[in-house]
Design a protein around this motif. Structure first.
Motif, mmCIF file in Angstrom:
data_model
loop_
_atom_site.group_PDB
_atom_site.id
_atom_site.type_symbol
_atom_site.label_atom_id
_atom_site.label_comp_id
_atom_site.label_asym_id
_atom_site.label_seq_id
_atom_site.Cartn_x
_atom_site.Cartn_y
_atom_site.Cartn_z
ATOM 1 N N ILE A 124 0.585 -1.241 0.033
ATOM 2 C CA ILE A 124 -0.031 -0.061 -0.037
ATOM 3 C C ILE A 124 1.035 1.235 0.095
ATOM 4 C CG2 ILE A 124 -1.973 1.369 1.304
ATOM 5 C CD1 ILE A 124 -2.748 -1.444 2.555
ATOM 6 N N GLY A 125 0.994 1.940 -1.137
ATOM 7 C CA GLY A 125 1.906 3.248 -1.245
ATOM 8 C C GLY A 125 1.040 4.307 -1.144
ATOM 9 N N ALA A 126 1.894 5.322 -1.834
ATOM 10 C CA ALA A 126 1.475 6.842 -1.597
ATOM 11 C C ALA A 126 0.246 7.038 -2.292
ATOM 12 C CB ALA A 126 2.750 7.827 -2.250
ATOM 13 N N GLU A 127 -0.193 6.347 -3.552
ATOM 14 C CA GLU A 127 -1.216 6.694 -4.218
ATOM 15 C C GLU A 127 -2.378 6.295 -3.602
ATOM 16 O OE1 GLU A 127 -2.855 6.355 -8.914
ATOM 17 O OE2 GLU A 127 -0.896 5.373 -8.223
ATOM 18 N N ALA A 128 -2.578 5.087 -2.964
ATOM 19 C CA ALA A 128 -3.944 4.649 -2.125
ATOM 20 C C ALA A 128 -3.820 5.752 -0.888
ATOM 21 C CB ALA A 128 -3.415 3.476 -1.720
ATOM 22 N N MET A 129 -2.635 6.099 -0.309
ATOM 23 C CA MET A 129 -2.788 6.939 0.758
ATOM 24 C C MET A 129 -3.257 8.176 0.528
ATOM 25 S SD MET A 129 0.889 6.026 2.662
ATOM 26 C CE MET A 129 1.318 4.285 2.983
ATOM 27 N N ALA A 130 -2.894 8.834 -0.760
ATOM 28 C CA ALA A 130 -3.633 10.018 -1.236
ATOM 29 C C ALA A 130 -4.675 10.104 -1.399
ATOM 30 C CB ALA A 130 -2.478 10.458 -2.132
ATOM 31 N N ARG A 131 -5.347 8.967 -1.702
ATOM 32 C CA ARG A 131 -6.701 9.052 -2.216
ATOM 33 C C ARG A 131 -7.603 9.145 -1.083
ATOM 34 N NH1 ARG A 131 -7.953 4.134 -6.853
ATOM 35 N NH2 ARG A 131 -6.456 5.082 -8.472
ATOM 36 N N VAL A 132 -7.112 8.437 -0.038
ATOM 37 C CA VAL A 132 -8.014 8.264 1.442
ATOM 38 C C VAL A 132 -7.635 9.801 1.994
ATOM 39 C CG1 VAL A 132 -8.022 7.498 3.600
ATOM 40 C CG2 VAL A 132 -7.861 5.821 1.704
ATOM 41 N N ARG A 133 -6.558 10.176 2.084
ATOM 42 C CA ARG A 133 -6.319 11.512 2.606
ATOM 43 C C ARG A 133 -7.195 12.525 1.910
ATOM 44 N NH1 ARG A 133 -3.084 15.152 0.392
ATOM 45 N NH2 ARG A 133 -2.299 17.037 1.339
ATOM 46 N N GLU A 139 -13.501 17.325 10.738
ATOM 47 C CA GLU A 139 -12.921 16.468 11.957
ATOM 48 C C GLU A 139 -13.851 15.434 12.087
ATOM 49 O OE1 GLU A 139 -14.624 19.239 15.717
ATOM 50 O OE2 GLU A 139 -12.399 19.232 15.450
ATOM 51 N N THR A 140 -14.938 15.525 11.638
ATOM 52 C CA THR A 140 -16.048 14.232 11.627
ATOM 53 C C THR A 140 -15.825 13.065 10.729
ATOM 54 O OG1 THR A 140 -17.593 15.276 10.394
ATOM 55 C CG2 THR A 140 -17.746 15.847 12.814
ATOM 56 N N SER A 141 -14.664 13.357 9.789
ATOM 57 C CA SER A 141 -14.424 12.405 8.663
ATOM 58 C C SER A 141 -13.934 11.006 9.172
ATOM 59 C CB SER A 141 -13.365 12.889 7.805
ATOM 60 O OG SER A 141 -13.859 14.180 7.139
ATOM 61 N N LEU A 142 -14.684 10.104 8.478
ATOM 62 C CA LEU A 142 -14.150 8.751 8.726
ATOM 63 C C LEU A 142 -13.986 8.260 7.382
ATOM 64 C CD1 LEU A 142 -16.471 7.073 11.677
ATOM 65 C CD2 LEU A 142 -13.877 7.690 11.670
ATOM 66 N N VAL A 143 -12.811 7.652 6.946
ATOM 67 C CA VAL A 143 -12.741 7.326 5.543
ATOM 68 C C VAL A 143 -11.750 6.044 5.660
ATOM 69 C CG1 VAL A 143 -11.503 7.981 3.275
ATOM 70 C CG2 VAL A 143 -12.437 9.579 4.717
ATOM 71 N N SER A 144 -12.234 4.989 4.657
ATOM 72 C CA SER A 144 -11.516 3.997 4.650
ATOM 73 C C SER A 144 -10.888 3.520 3.207
ATOM 74 C CB SER A 144 -12.046 2.630 5.382
ATOM 75 O OG SER A 144 -11.408 1.506 4.989
ATOM 76 N N ALA A 145 -9.708 3.083 3.003
ATOM 77 C CA ALA A 145 -9.471 2.358 1.686
ATOM 78 C C ALA A 145 -10.337 1.140 1.578
ATOM 79 C CB ALA A 145 -8.185 1.969 1.491
ATOM 80 N N ALA A 146 -10.739 0.838 0.195
ATOM 81 C CA ALA A 146 -11.628 -0.351 -0.003
ATOM 82 C C ALA A 146 -10.724 -1.266 -1.054
ATOM 83 C CB ALA A 146 -12.826 0.010 -0.315
ATOM 84 N N TYR A 147 -11.072 -2.451 -0.814
ATOM 85 C CA TYR A 147 -10.461 -3.299 -1.963
ATOM 86 C C TYR A 147 -11.423 -4.357 -2.516
ATOM 87 C CZ TYR A 147 -6.420 -1.331 -0.010
ATOM 88 O OH TYR A 147 -5.260 -0.378 0.166
ATOM 89 N N ARG A 151 -13.530 -3.299 3.121
ATOM 90 C CA ARG A 151 -12.602 -2.010 3.808
ATOM 91 C C ARG A 151 -11.432 -2.628 4.222
ATOM 92 N NH1 ARG A 151 -13.350 -1.153 9.283
ATOM 93 N NH2 ARG A 151 -15.268 -1.830 9.137
ATOM 94 N N GLY A 152 -10.337 -1.821 4.142
ATOM 95 C CA GLY A 152 -9.077 -2.097 4.497
ATOM 96 C C GLY A 152 -8.337 -0.980 5.059
ATOM 97 N N HIS A 153 -6.868 -1.121 4.761
ATOM 98 C CA HIS A 153 -6.079 0.373 5.419
ATOM 99 C C HIS A 153 -5.660 0.742 4.042
ATOM 100 C CE1 HIS A 153 -5.863 -1.665 9.251
ATOM 101 N NE2 HIS A 153 -5.650 -0.489 9.503
ATOM 102 N N PRO A 154 -5.189 2.237 4.329
ATOM 103 C CA PRO A 154 -5.186 3.075 5.308
ATOM 104 C C PRO A 154 -6.477 3.463 5.707
ATOM 105 C CG PRO A 154 -4.459 4.208 3.457
ATOM 106 C CD PRO A 154 -4.662 3.022 2.795
ATOM 107 N N VAL A 155 -6.788 3.977 6.845
ATOM 108 C CA VAL A 155 -8.031 4.446 7.460
ATOM 109 C C VAL A 155 -7.717 6.105 7.806
ATOM 110 C CG1 VAL A 155 -8.873 2.561 7.922
ATOM 111 C CG2 VAL A 155 -7.820 3.893 9.668
ATOM 112 N N LEU A 156 -8.615 6.916 7.613
ATOM 113 C CA LEU A 156 -8.313 8.417 8.096
ATOM 114 C C LEU A 156 -9.363 8.416 9.111
ATOM 115 C CD1 LEU A 156 -7.773 11.625 6.130
ATOM 116 C CD2 LEU A 156 -9.877 11.336 7.635
#
Length: 210
Positions: A124-133, A139-147, A151-156
């Protein structure tokens, strides 16, 4: 305040300061013969360096790294310039203790969300991290990468949720229990086309390291 201001989406520069990278790198690698995962090598760098580099490339200006097993060795060997290193003396209790320590370390820093990554997922590299970010709103955000929708990592994790997450993060569950209770609030960001969410847990998994 105008209607337009009510719905204003943070700019990329604003997100860079508001979303901190939080890398959980305290594990002792019990199923790897006691080799801490942070000290494994991948593409010429330690895994902890690899993950920090990805968070930086994803736009995280502030990066906190939670250390545990052989923390002094990690500090001595890894190049972690400009990172905040957080010691977790309770790392043997599981990932939940590291998540609590990491979120606590971000309190008072001005960060409004934490982009949480695991040191043992180099696929899991920068591209996936940037998408989630990039899905951060406030401050109420809850975000997760999905495959493939799973649901998986990273999570915001938005700062409004940190206290609740810390109260339920025990053992190796991390934020799992809290996220399950708040499933309807989680924004999923598909990352299966740019990342592979394997873990480096056992000797057999070492085949993924290059």
């Amino acid at each position: 305040m105008t209607d337009n201001e009510d719905t204003e989406v943070p700019t990329e520069d604003q997100v860079g300061g508001r979303v901190a990278g939080l890398l959980l790198a305290a594990g002792g690698g019990r199923r790897l013969g006691g080799r801490p995962k942070a000290l494994l090598e991948h593409r010429g760098h330690l895994l902890v360096e690899h993950a920090v580099g990805a968070l930086r490339a994803a736009g995280c200006v502030r990066v906190h790294v939670v250390l545990g097993a052989r923390a002094e060795d990690v500090r001595a060997r890894a190049v972690l310039d400009d990172c905040v290193l957080v010691d977790n003396p309770d790392w043997e209790q599981g990932m939940g203790s590291s998540l609590r320590a990491g979120l606590h370390s971000l309190t008072g820093t001005g960060a409004r969300a934490a982009l949480v990554c695991l040191v043992d997922q180099p696929g899991i590299g920068a591209e996936a991290m940037a998408r989630v970010r990039g899905a951060y709103r406030d401050e109420t955000s809850l975000v997760s990468a999905a495959y493939a929708g799973v649901r998986g990592h990273p999570v915001l994790l938005g700062a409004a949720h940190w206290a609740g997450i810390a109260a339920t993060a025990t053992g190796d569950r991390g934020a799992r229990a809290y996220l399950r209770e708040h499933e309807a609030e989680i924004a999923l960001v598909e990352c299966g086309d740019v990342a592979r969410p394997y873990d480096i847990d056992t000797e057999a998994d070492l085949v993924h390291l290059e």
